[in-house]
Write a protein that holds these residues in place. Structure first.
Motif, PDB file in Angstrom:
ATOM      1  N   GLU A 118      25.128  49.051   3.763  1.00 57.95           N
ATOM      2  CA  GLU A 118      24.447  48.328   2.682  1.00 57.95           C
ATOM      3  C   GLU A 118      24.729  48.928   1.308  1.00 57.95           C
ATOM      4  OE1 GLU A 118      22.248  47.669   6.490  1.00 57.95           O
ATOM      5  OE2 GLU A 118      23.055  49.415   5.426  1.00 57.95           O
ATOM      6  N   ILE A 119      25.298  50.145   1.277  1.00 56.10           N
ATOM      7  CA  ILE A 119      25.687  50.763   0.005  1.00 56.10           C
ATOM      8  C   ILE A 119      27.139  50.435  -0.322  1.00 56.10           C
ATOM      9  CG2 ILE A 119      25.763  52.922  -1.295  1.00 56.10           C
ATOM     10  CD1 ILE A 119      22.993  52.176  -0.364  1.00 56.10           C
ATOM     11  N   ASN A 120      27.935  50.195   0.712  1.00 53.70           N
ATOM     12  CA  ASN A 120      29.364  49.927   0.545  1.00 53.70           C
ATOM     13  C   ASN A 120      29.586  48.432   0.270  1.00 53.70           C
ATOM     14  OD1 ASN A 120      32.063  51.140   0.666  1.00 53.70           O
ATOM     15  ND2 ASN A 120      32.377  49.758   2.408  1.00 53.70           N
ATOM     16  N   VAL A 121      29.070  47.985  -0.894  1.00 50.94           N
ATOM     17  CA  VAL A 121      29.086  46.553  -1.217  1.00 50.94           C
ATOM     18  C   VAL A 121      29.498  46.346  -2.664  1.00 50.94           C
ATOM     19  CG1 VAL A 121      27.301  45.980   0.480  1.00 50.94           C
ATOM     20  CG2 VAL A 121      26.639  46.615  -1.858  1.00 50.94           C
ATOM     21  N   ARG A 122      29.787  45.082  -2.975  1.00 50.53           N
ATOM     22  CA  ARG A 122      30.016  44.649  -4.349  1.00 50.53           C
ATOM     23  C   ARG A 122      29.061  43.511  -4.670  1.00 50.53           C
ATOM     24  NH1 ARG A 122      36.610  44.144  -4.978  1.00 50.53           N
ATOM     25  NH2 ARG A 122      37.138  46.345  -4.611  1.00 50.53           N
ATOM     26  N   TYR A 123      28.793  43.333  -5.953  1.00 52.25           N
ATOM     27  CA  TYR A 123      27.977  42.211  -6.399  1.00 52.25           C
ATOM     28  C   TYR A 123      28.867  41.279  -7.199  1.00 52.25           C
ATOM     29  CZ  TYR A 123      23.922  39.654  -8.160  1.00 52.25           C
ATOM     30  OH  TYR A 123      23.001  38.676  -8.451  1.00 52.25           O
ATOM     31  N   GLU A 124      29.177  40.109  -6.617  1.00 53.41           N
ATOM     32  CA  GLU A 124      30.084  39.156  -7.247  1.00 53.41           C
ATOM     33  C   GLU A 124      29.521  37.744  -7.131  1.00 53.41           C
ATOM     34  OE1 GLU A 124      33.594  39.961  -4.944  1.00 53.41           O
ATOM     35  OE2 GLU A 124      34.445  41.255  -6.489  1.00 53.41           O
ATOM     36  N   ASN A 125      29.539  37.011  -8.252  1.00 53.58           N
ATOM     37  CA  ASN A 125      29.061  35.616  -8.265  1.00 53.58           C
ATOM     38  C   ASN A 125      27.650  35.498  -7.701  1.00 53.58           C
ATOM     39  OD1 ASN A 125      31.600  34.749  -9.276  1.00 53.58           O
ATOM     40  ND2 ASN A 125      32.427  34.754  -7.189  1.00 53.58           N
ATOM     41  N   GLU A 126      26.805  36.461  -8.101  1.00 59.13           N
ATOM     42  CA  GLU A 126      25.402  36.502  -7.686  1.00 59.13           C
ATOM     43  C   GLU A 126      25.256  36.592  -6.170  1.00 59.13           C
ATOM     44  OE1 GLU A 126      23.241  33.329  -9.479  1.00 59.13           O
ATOM     45  OE2 GLU A 126      23.664  33.990 -11.523  1.00 59.13           O
ATOM     46  N   LYS A 127      26.215  37.233  -5.527  1.00 53.82           N
ATOM     47  CA  LYS A 127      26.164  37.443  -4.090  1.00 53.82           C
ATOM     48  C   LYS A 127      26.526  38.892  -3.780  1.00 53.82           C
ATOM     49  CE  LYS A 127      27.436  32.698  -2.796  1.00 53.82           C
ATOM     50  NZ  LYS A 127      28.431  31.851  -2.085  1.00 53.82           N
ATOM     51  N   VAL A 128      25.954  39.411  -2.690  1.00 57.02           N
ATOM     52  CA  VAL A 128      26.278  40.747  -2.213  1.00 57.02           C
ATOM     53  C   VAL A 128      27.397  40.622  -1.188  1.00 57.02           C
ATOM     54  CG1 VAL A 128      25.434  42.831  -1.062  1.00 57.02           C
ATOM     55  CG2 VAL A 128      23.912  41.529  -2.581  1.00 57.02           C
ATOM     56  N   VAL A 129      28.518  41.282  -1.459  1.00 59.37           N
ATOM     57  CA  VAL A 129      29.687  41.191  -0.596  1.00 59.37           C
ATOM     58  C   VAL A 129      29.863  42.517   0.145  1.00 59.37           C
ATOM     59  CG1 VAL A 129      32.176  40.796  -0.495  1.00 59.37           C
ATOM     60  CG2 VAL A 129      30.777  39.598  -2.211  1.00 59.37           C
ATOM     61  N   PHE A 130      29.756  42.490   1.482  1.00 62.96           N
ATOM     62  CA  PHE A 130      29.978  43.688   2.289  1.00 62.96           C
ATOM     63  C   PHE A 130      31.482  43.910   2.441  1.00 62.96           C
ATOM     64  CE2 PHE A 130      25.627  42.865   3.112  1.00 62.96           C
ATOM     65  CZ  PHE A 130      25.060  44.050   3.550  1.00 62.96           C
ATOM     66  N   LEU A 131      31.904  45.146   2.229  1.00 60.41           N
ATOM     67  CA  LEU A 131      33.330  45.471   2.226  1.00 60.41           C
ATOM     68  C   LEU A 131      33.777  46.029   3.577  1.00 60.41           C
ATOM     69  CD1 LEU A 131      33.417  47.105  -1.308  1.00 60.41           C
ATOM     70  CD2 LEU A 131      34.046  44.771  -0.684  1.00 60.41           C
ATOM     71  N   PRO A 132      34.958  45.642   4.035  1.00 63.54           N
ATOM     72  CA  PRO A 132      35.441  46.068   5.351  1.00 63.54           C
ATOM     73  C   PRO A 132      35.939  47.506   5.397  1.00 63.54           C
ATOM     74  CG  PRO A 132      37.095  44.701   4.279  1.00 63.54           C
ATOM     75  CD  PRO A 132      35.900  44.689   3.386  1.00 63.54           C
ATOM     76  N   SER A 133      36.286  48.084   4.234  1.00 60.01           N
ATOM     77  CA  SER A 133      36.812  49.448   4.213  1.00 60.01           C
ATOM     78  C   SER A 133      36.039  50.304   3.217  1.00 60.01           C
ATOM     79  CB  SER A 133      38.298  49.450   3.852  1.00 60.01           C
ATOM     80  OG  SER A 133      38.498  48.903   2.553  1.00 60.01           O
ATOM     81  N   VAL A 134      36.069  51.610   3.442  1.00 63.08           N
ATOM     82  CA  VAL A 134      35.391  52.557   2.558  1.00 63.08           C
ATOM     83  C   VAL A 134      36.433  53.143   1.600  1.00 63.08           C
ATOM     84  CG1 VAL A 134      34.101  54.713   2.425  1.00 63.08           C
ATOM     85  CG2 VAL A 134      33.636  53.096   4.282  1.00 63.08           C
TER      86      VAL A 134
END
Length: 338
Positions: A170-186
């Motif tokens: 939940e920390i390894n995310v981005r905020y784009e277009n008013e959405k939280v995007v979970f990222l597949p890689s660290v």
């Protein structure tokens, strides 16, 4: 007044300033200039400053009380002349007052300023701080160094943060277009100071590499960053940033501004030694101050706490951090220990 006359006058004023230093006790450039202008270098002036030093107000009061007027200063070759504005400027320069110069921003510094200003204005920054005990990890690093394996505390911090990001996605995310995007890689960005400004090279897949590999990657990317040789994909993007000022020794703790679209940045302060009471008596512990700055829209406070807990536990287990996995599939998932 020609150039030679001005030079002679400056030398005369400078000589008078040196001679007046004992009579005027402790005083600054502005006071010395008034002493020269009004011929007070032979006067025994009582100062009202904290160390009996003569203040500008002391001289102004004396000048007003005695109705003094500026004297004429003789130069070596031309009789006498008034101390005009041009001479004052030269005297100020002679006293080596602070000089100010406007330096235009580089393109990268200008871009950083705009992005960080926007970030601070538009992102709800939240902060959580913790003291991380690092006795074992420092002892482990020292032992490895004697065995010929060299890496820095910062390398271990990057590895510990990468493991914590994998454990708390939940920390390894981005905020784009008013959405939280979970990222597949660290992909951990590491802040590096360069002559043109701060840049953040990315250690991709940092969670699946051992500390020695991470150390080599940081050195290689940092060197190329300082030489302005990084490609765009090597410093743009990333899922998380680490900024370490603790290595400089004078910074105990600090906060940072999130680099969007990332949602968090971890700041590392310096270490300190504290005494704690145990059942066996008193013992010392080495603590390092860290602060997690995160986007309140995308990350919950409880998840930020979990991240800091996992980060602390990772640094407390040197054997885990030094492991060099053969592949992501063989790497141990430390998140199961939470």
């Amino acid at each position: 007044m020609n150039v030679q006359q001005s030079a002679n006058l400056i030398r005369s004023l400078s000589s008078a300033a040196v001679q007046s230093s004992s009579s005027s006790k402790l005083c600054g450039p502005a006071v010395k200039l008034l002493i020269l202008q009004y011929g007070l270098e032979e006067r025994d002036i009582t100062g009202s400053g904290p160390k009996k030093n003569v203040l500008k107000s002391d001289l102004l009061e004396l000048i007003k009380k005695e109705s003094l007027s500026p004297i004429k200063v003789k130069s070596a070759s031309s009789g006498s002349t008034d101390v005009d504005k041009n001479v004052k400027k030269k005297v100020v320069k002679e006293y080596k007052l602070r000089h100010f110069e406007d330096v235009p921003l580089t393109t990268i510094r200008s871009t950083i300023a705009k992005r960080l200003s926007q970030s601070k204005q538009q992102i709800p920054h939240e902060y959580q701080a913790a003291d991380v005990r690092i006795d074992k990890i420092l002892a482990f690093r020292k032992k490895m160094k004697t065995d010929g394996v060299v890496f820095s505390l910062n390398d271990l911090i990057v590895k510990a943060a990468a493991l914590a990001l994998r454990a708390v996605p939940e920390i390894n995310v981005r905020y784009e277009n008013e959405k939280v995007v979970f990222l597949p890689s660290v992909d951990v960005s590491v802040a590096v100071a360069t002559p043109t400004g701060l840049i953040t090279p990315i250690i991709k897949n940092a969670d699946v590499f051992g500390v020695q590999t991470i150390s080599n990657k940081i050195k290689e990317l940092s060197n190329r960053a300082r030489e302005n040789k990084l490609q765009l994909h090597e410093f743009q993007g990333g899922s998380f940033t680490i900024s370490n000022l603790g290595m400089y020794g004078s910074v105990t703790n600090f906060t940072a501004i999130i680099n969007p679209p990332q949602c968090a940045i971890l700041t590392i302060g310096g270490s300190r030694t504290e005494v704690m009471k145990t059942e066996e008596g008193l013992e010392t512990q080495k603590l390092m101050g860290v602060t997690l700055c995160f986007d309140g829209r995308a990350i919950e406070g409880t998840k930020a706490r979990d991240f800091l807990l996992h980060f602390s536990n990772s640094l407390a287990d040197p054997d885990l951090l030094i492991a060099e996995p053969l592949s992501p599939a063989l790497d141990f998932d430390f998140s199961r220990l939470l």
